[in-house]
Structures are given as C-alpha cells and as structure tokens.
Design a protein around this motif. Sequence first.
Motif, short mmCIF file in Angstrom:
data_model
loop_
_atom_site.label_atom_id
_atom_site.label_comp_id
_atom_site.label_asym_id
_atom_site.label_seq_id
_atom_site.Cartn_x
_atom_site.Cartn_y
_atom_site.Cartn_z
N GLN A 1 0.82 -1.21 0.00
CA GLN A 1 0.00 0.00 0.00
C GLN A 1 0.86 1.27 0.00
O GLN A 1 0.35 2.36 -0.26
N PHE A 2 2.16 1.13 0.30
CA PHE A 2 3.02 2.30 0.42
C PHE A 2 3.56 2.70 -0.95
O PHE A 2 4.74 2.59 -1.25
N ASN A 3 2.63 3.17 -1.78
CA ASN A 3 2.94 3.53 -3.17
C ASN A 3 2.74 5.03 -3.42
O ASN A 3 2.35 5.44 -4.50
N ALA A 4 2.97 5.82 -2.37
CA ALA A 4 2.90 7.28 -2.45
C ALA A 4 1.47 7.81 -2.50
O ALA A 4 1.26 8.97 -2.87
N THR A 5 0.50 6.99 -2.12
CA THR A 5 -0.87 7.46 -2.02
C THR A 5 -1.31 7.42 -0.56
O THR A 5 -0.87 6.55 0.20
N PRO A 6 -2.15 8.35 -0.12
CA PRO A 6 -2.58 8.39 1.29
C PRO A 6 -3.39 7.15 1.67
O PRO A 6 -4.24 6.68 0.91
N ILE A 7 -3.12 6.62 2.85
CA ILE A 7 -3.87 5.47 3.37
C ILE A 7 -4.29 5.69 4.83
O ILE A 7 -4.83 4.80 5.46
N GLY A 8 -4.02 6.89 5.35
CA GLY A 8 -4.23 7.15 6.77
C GLY A 8 -5.66 6.97 7.24
O GLY A 8 -5.88 6.55 8.38
N SER A 9 -6.64 7.25 6.39
CA SER A 9 -8.03 7.17 6.83
C SER A 9 -8.45 5.74 7.15
O SER A 9 -9.39 5.52 7.92
N ALA A 10 -7.77 4.75 6.56
CA ALA A 10 -8.11 3.35 6.80
C ALA A 10 -7.04 2.63 7.63
O ALA A 10 -7.09 1.41 7.79
N TRP A 11 -6.08 3.38 8.16
CA TRP A 11 -4.94 2.76 8.83
C TRP A 11 -5.32 2.18 10.19
O TRP A 11 -6.05 2.78 10.97
N ARG A 12 -4.83 1.00 10.47
CA ARG A 12 -4.89 0.43 11.81
C ARG A 12 -3.46 0.10 12.21
O ARG A 12 -2.69 -0.44 11.40
N PRO A 13 -3.04 0.44 13.41
CA PRO A 13 -1.65 0.21 13.81
C PRO A 13 -1.25 -1.25 13.67
O PRO A 13 -1.94 -2.14 14.17
N LEU A 14 -0.15 -1.50 12.96
CA LEU A 14 0.35 -2.85 12.82
C LEU A 14 1.11 -3.25 14.07
O LEU A 14 1.87 -2.46 14.63
N ARG A 15 0.91 -4.49 14.49
CA ARG A 15 1.62 -5.02 15.66
C ARG A 15 3.00 -5.48 15.21
O ARG A 15 3.13 -6.31 14.30
N VAL A 16 4.06 -4.93 15.82
CA VAL A 16 5.42 -5.29 15.44
C VAL A 16 6.23 -5.63 16.69
O VAL A 16 5.86 -5.26 17.81
N GLU A 17 7.32 -6.35 16.47
CA GLU A 17 8.26 -6.65 17.55
C GLU A 17 9.67 -6.39 17.06
O GLU A 17 9.93 -6.36 15.85
N SER A 18 10.59 -6.24 18.00
CA SER A 18 11.96 -5.89 17.67
C SER A 18 12.81 -7.13 17.46
O SER A 18 12.66 -8.14 18.15
N LEU A 19 13.71 -7.05 16.47
CA LEU A 19 14.73 -8.08 16.26
C LEU A 19 16.01 -7.55 16.89
O LEU A 19 16.64 -6.65 16.34
N THR A 20 16.38 -8.12 18.02
CA THR A 20 17.47 -7.56 18.82
C THR A 20 18.81 -8.25 18.59
O THR A 20 19.83 -7.80 19.11
N ASP A 21 18.84 -9.36 17.83
CA ASP A 21 20.09 -10.07 17.55
C ASP A 21 20.25 -10.23 16.05
O ASP A 21 19.26 -10.37 15.33
N ASP A 22 21.52 -10.24 15.59
CA ASP A 22 21.75 -10.55 14.19
C ASP A 22 21.95 -12.06 14.05
O ASP A 22 21.74 -12.83 14.99
N ASP A 23 22.33 -12.53 12.86
CA ASP A 23 22.46 -13.97 12.61
C ASP A 23 23.52 -14.62 13.48
O ASP A 23 23.50 -15.83 13.71
N ASP A 24 24.47 -13.85 13.98
CA ASP A 24 25.53 -14.37 14.83
C ASP A 24 25.22 -14.17 16.31
O ASP A 24 26.10 -14.30 17.16
N SER A 25 23.97 -13.83 16.61
CA SER A 25 23.51 -13.59 17.97
C SER A 25 24.22 -12.41 18.64
O SER A 25 24.28 -12.33 19.86
N ALA A 26 24.79 -11.52 17.86
CA ALA A 26 25.39 -10.30 18.41
C ALA A 26 24.28 -9.31 18.73
O ALA A 26 23.34 -9.16 17.95
N PRO A 27 24.34 -8.64 19.88
CA PRO A 27 23.27 -7.70 20.23
C PRO A 27 23.26 -6.49 19.30
O PRO A 27 24.30 -5.98 18.91
#
Length: 198
Positions: A30-56
């Motif tokens: 949907q992020f194609n430079a057109t407004p979508i705010g009127s229908a937006w619902r906050p997406l649930r996200v979580e953080s990726l705190t480690d890389d592939d080598d488990s480095a913080p």
Amino acid sequence: MNVYSLDSDCDHYESLTLVEEANDWETMYQFNATPIGSAWRPLRVESLTDDDDSAPLLPGDFPLLFPGAPVLSRRAVEVLQPILEGNGELLQLDCDVGEYFIFNITKVVDALNEKDSEIVKFLGSQKVMTIKSFSFVSQRLKGVGIFKLPQLRLGRSFVTDRFAQAVEKGGLVGFSLEWLWSSDQSSGSPPFKSKTVQ
C-alpha cells in the motif's frame, strides 16, 4: 545539491518485524505514495534484537520494517518534523519496545533525468524495473527534503542534503544514506557519510 537513498543500518541497529496476522504482509504494497491514513490500523510489530551471529543490536531511530516505507522513532519524528510535514503521513505502529511510526511518503517529484540515468525496464514495456544509476533535474528538487519518484512509487525513499543535515544535527542513529547523485559534477565522493557503530 546531493540526492541519497534512505535505508536502515541493519548491521548495527535493531529492525522490526510484523507479529504474524492475516494480510499484514500485503500492507507493504500500500506504500505507493498514495494516502492510506483514513483506513490505517496500527500494525503489531516486535523488535529483532540479535543478528544472525547472535550479536546484540542497538535500538535506533530508523528500524527497518518495509522497504520504501521509512520507520521513525518518536525522537526522529520530533527532529525531522519540519521536513516531514506536508510530504507524507505518520502512521503509528503497535510496539512494546518503543514508539515508532511508518512515514508514508506521498511527496512524488518527477525529478529523474531519464536521458542521463541508467534505467532497466520490463521486457516489452515502458514500466521501470530498476534504476542502476541516477541523474536528477536539480531545479525540481529545490526545497525538497524527502520524496519518491513516479517511476518507483513502491521502491526507494529519496532524500536530499536538507534531510541528511537534519539527521546529523539531531544526532539520529540507525540510518544509512546511499549517495546517488550530485549537481556538482566535479564532486568525486559523497559529502555525507552515514554514521555507524564504531
């Protein structure tokens, strides 16, 4: 004037990922430079705190979620407010580890100098697949800080010196700026280098 591609520094800073829900991955299209705010619902996200080598990884101001749709911390929003205003929509994310927003860029500037750029188009079509090297019409970017190209509405987010300087002055971290073009033809190297963890 210089133009950069705005990305996240995923090698040193945390990224975000969607908490799996039906149709959430389709949202990125949907992020194609057109407004979508009127229908937006906050997406649930979580953080990726480690890389592939488990480095913080460190928390940053520009965590990656979707290509072409910058995510900003609350601090980045405050620092960049004068540049963001009027150029897109701030759409809140639902995240336990911080306050983050997707910036849906709606500022589209037809500033690509196609004659001097290296463009790859789909076979048998005039539709742009990718752009290998960029040239811009600087007059069309006067006063512009962040924008998209009509040829790449779902692709890269572009910024100018105005944005780069505000990021640096504000002490924001977690970003990566790929230098694409300068109006100064004698310039042999990018005038701005992204900061990374030492």
